[in-house]
Scaffold this active site. Sequence first.
Site, short mmCIF file in Angstrom:
data_model
loop_
_atom_site.label_atom_id
_atom_site.label_comp_id
_atom_site.label_asym_id
_atom_site.label_seq_id
_atom_site.Cartn_x
_atom_site.Cartn_y
_atom_site.Cartn_z
N ASP A 148 1.05 -1.13 -0.14
CA ASP A 148 0.10 -0.07 0.00
C ASP A 148 1.03 1.29 -0.01
O ASP A 148 2.06 1.32 -0.28
CB ASP A 148 -1.05 -0.16 1.17
N HIS A 184 2.17 1.92 -3.05
CA HIS A 184 1.39 2.83 -3.90
C HIS A 184 1.92 4.07 -4.04
O HIS A 184 1.21 5.06 -4.31
CB HIS A 184 -0.14 2.72 -3.17
#
EC number: 3.2.1.-
Length: 406
Positions: free
Chosen positions: A228, A251
Amino acid sequence: MISLNSIFLLSLVGLSRAAPSRSETSPDRTIKPRAACTPTAGGSSSTDDVPAIQEAITSCGDGGTIVIPADTTYYLNSVLDFKGCSNCDFQVEGLLQFTSSTDYWNGKTAMISVSDIDGLKLRSVTGSGVIDGNGQESWDKFAEDSSYKRPTLLYITGGSNIEVSGLRQKNPPNVFISVKGDTSNAQFTSLTMDATSNSDNLPKNTDAFDIGASTYVTISSVAITNDDDCVAFKPGANYVTVENVSCTGSHGISVGSLGKSSDDTVQNVYARNITMINSSKAAGIKTYPSGGDHGLSTVKNATFEDFIVDGCDYAFQIQSCYGEDDTYCEENPGDAVLEGIVVKGFTGTTSDKEDPVVANLNCGSKGTCDVTISGFEVKAPSGDAKILCGNTPSDLGVTCSSGASG
């Protein structure tokens, strides 16, 4: 009768007797050593070592040192609360291993709670210390039941003068480190953070850093592998510096998401000397559009400088329709206020996923898009470098193509 002269002479004698002689002992200025505690480990996963550690914090937490010795495992079967620490030095040279019990952790906010603490060093002096969140079972359960509520490994809220350094943190059930609650002066340095699954279920939502309402936070010299955000600037983040960080599989360095259900602001954030490897984006901004229950998103004075892009889908991305579909955003355009956004010194090569596109900049048509880009030398594997733009300024600094989305 005693004369005035006699009284004066007697007074002088009294003063001479009251004055200390040079041979008298001076006040003790010796610096007393800090109190030191080493909690006793139970030696078995069936024994919860948290009570012993918290007893050590109670005994030595006021300016003292607590040591988790090398080559020793402490089994943590409950939340470790740093209540009682004030300017304490918590040294982890061994292993803190949390229970994997999904029943126990369901609904818990934190595995390690640092709430309203003024002065904490959580560190490994030798670099051998490990904090293991033991999150595999939580990842597997979340893959089956997305309503399962997982805790953050290190949850810092309020307080000041927090230092975390020299540690390896691994496999949190959820986020690695969260900073919020108007925390001030927090430093994170020389850390290794990795979340790696041994099943087909990814370590979802394992943000390395979620930096919310706080001021003067520094993140430096950190190596991250996760699934993430590498660093997420959440609502209320102010004066945050991130430098000399590498992220794999993440991310990216992200502002947001902002404006989901309230007016949100992020300001004065600076990310520099970042290496992004095999990530969905190297850096970006995520804001919800207008309409519905969404609030206004504001991002001011954000700089992204000297990024090395290695196999990321996008080098930079602005999303003004985050969390909604195109139909919704046609009726409720993005209204985020972006002021003083600087992107410079990006180099490297993206993945082939979006080739020939290397950046997707979709500013909201109802908002403000004060963004400048310079020294942007990222290319797709094909050698092209297409940048999609929507509602961006004419002096953006790069050549734009239509078709921006998101």
